[in-house]
Design a protein around this motif. Structure first.
Motif, PDB file in Angstrom:
ATOM      1  N   UNK A 114      -4.243 -29.870  -5.558  1.00 42.28           N
ATOM      2  CA  UNK A 114      -2.811 -29.940  -5.291  1.00 42.28           C
ATOM      3  C   UNK A 114      -2.140 -30.286  -6.610  1.00 42.28           C
ATOM      4  N   UNK A 115      -1.189 -29.488  -7.022  1.00 44.09           N
ATOM      5  CA  UNK A 115      -0.568 -29.742  -8.317  1.00 44.09           C
ATOM      6  C   UNK A 115       0.949 -29.775  -8.195  1.00 44.09           C
ATOM      7  N   UNK A 116       1.546 -30.659  -8.966  1.00 45.59           N
ATOM      8  CA  UNK A 116       2.996 -30.702  -9.067  1.00 45.59           C
ATOM      9  C   UNK A 116       3.321 -30.530 -10.534  1.00 45.59           C
ATOM     10  N   UNK A 117       4.451 -29.912 -10.812  1.00 47.25           N
ATOM     11  CA  UNK A 117       4.812 -29.718 -12.222  1.00 47.25           C
ATOM     12  C   UNK A 117       4.837 -31.041 -12.973  1.00 47.25           C
ATOM     13  N   UNK A 118       5.259 -32.090 -12.251  1.00 37.78           N
ATOM     14  CA  UNK A 118       5.344 -33.407 -12.871  1.00 37.78           C
ATOM     15  C   UNK A 118       4.018 -33.891 -13.436  1.00 37.78           C
ATOM     16  N   UNK A 119       2.894 -33.368 -12.876  1.00 35.75           N
ATOM     17  CA  UNK A 119       1.570 -33.758 -13.386  1.00 35.75           C
ATOM     18  C   UNK A 119       1.399 -33.370 -14.856  1.00 35.75           C
ATOM     19  N   UNK A 120       2.180 -32.387 -15.282  1.00 32.31           N
ATOM     20  CA  UNK A 120       1.959 -31.815 -16.618  1.00 32.31           C
ATOM     21  C   UNK A 120       3.009 -32.243 -17.641  1.00 32.31           C
ATOM     22  N   UNK A 121       3.917 -33.087 -17.197  1.00 33.37           N
ATOM     23  CA  UNK A 121       5.004 -33.499 -18.107  1.00 33.37           C
ATOM     24  C   UNK A 121       4.451 -34.353 -19.235  1.00 33.37           C
TER      25      UNK A 121
END
Ligand SMILES: Nc1ncnc2c1ncn2[C@@H]1O[C@H](COP(=O)(O)OP(=O)(O)OP(=O)(O)O)[C@@H](O)[C@H]1O
Ligand SMILES: [Mg+2]
Length: 256
Positions: A114-121
């Protein structure tokens, strides 16, 4: 000098490399800003989020360094930028950035995380997002060339102004060519006193056969104009050569 990157580790490290993003000296930063400006001229008009691949002929020419620094200066200029580690064989972005290598691209493509864009900030610039490779797959080339990859890039592009995709070298594996259909164009990195002319010619032949749009070349670790930059320890700077068209491509790469 000319160190090959190590395999990525999931253990975060503090990164103080002088060749990366905010640690760069003034001269190198200016060269990346020049690259950013020239890139904007070579992107065809009307593309909302250009997807730019970074490749080279061989290992260790500075692809990942260029991908990190170009994406950083784009983010610095106010663009929302996603840097993706598309080297699913010997990834290096996580290590260079001192972040975990998962969640990452393969998790997104395989749908097992499960990925959210916020994981990559990134913690360095609020506009800068960094997606590491994720777990290494058994079939990198197939994965990169898959419809899933196309769909993932298109979906990500909705959220960004630029996507920079770090790729493996063209002459060793077909991964960079596999993804070429889904990207706006490719930047080819050449490293002075390292890249061999015949390897570069082979690389361009391969790119041309695959109808890859080459946006330009970066001359990494160029020692030209050493005098003007003599106050900088290694006299290194980064230079961008505009690509003028298919028939003239070899002319732009000065290997002398
Ligand atoms: N301009 C530069 N000045 C000094 N060191 C550099 C420069 N560019 C790259 N390096 C160093 O050279 C090594 C290889 O660089 P990098 O990882 O960017 O290459 P690469 O083309 O991505 O390699 P690979 O093909 O293995 O993915 C790294 O240790 C990097 O820090
Ligand atoms: Mg690399």
């Amino acid at each position: 000098m000319n160190k090959k990157p190590n395999k990525s580790s999931s253990a975060p490290e503090v990164n103080t490399q002088k060749t990366l993003h905010k640690n760069l000296d003034f001269t190198a930063t200016e060269q990346y800003k020049l690259l950013r400006a020239n890139l904007n001229f070579t992107i065809p008009a009307g593309i909302k989020c250009p997807i730019v691949g970074i490749t080279s002929s061989m290992r260790g020419e500075g692809k990942s360094t260029t991908a990190v620094n170009l994406s950083y200066v784009l983010a610095e200029s106010g663009k929302r930028v996603l840097l993706i580690d598309g080297d699913l064989r010997i990834p290096s972005i996580a290590k260079k950035m001192g972040i975990k290598s998962t969640p990452g691209l393969t998790g997104l493509l395989m749908g097992y995380e499960a990925q959210r864009l916020g994981d990559f900030k990134s913690t360095i610039n609020e506009n800068w997002y960094i997606m590491p490779s994720g777990e290494l797959p058994p079939n990198p080339s197939e994965l990169l060339g898959s419809k899933r990859m196309e769909r993932a890039l298109n979906a990500l592009a909705e959220n960004f102004d630029f996507i920079i995709l770090d790729l493996p070298p063209v002459n060793l594996v077909s991964d960079a060519l596999a993804v070429s259909e889904y990207i706006t164009g490719m930047i080819v990195v050449v490293r002075q006193d390292y890249t061999e002319k015949k390897e570069l010619e082979h690389c361009f032949r391969q790119l041309s056969l695959s109808n890859v749009k080459v946006l330009g070349c970066v001359m990494n670790e160029s020692k030209e104009n050493g005098k003007s930059y003599s106050r900088y320890r290694y006299k290194r700077y980064y230079k961008y050569y505009k690509y003028y068209g298919h028939d003239e491509k070899h002319r732009d790469v000065d290997m002398e």
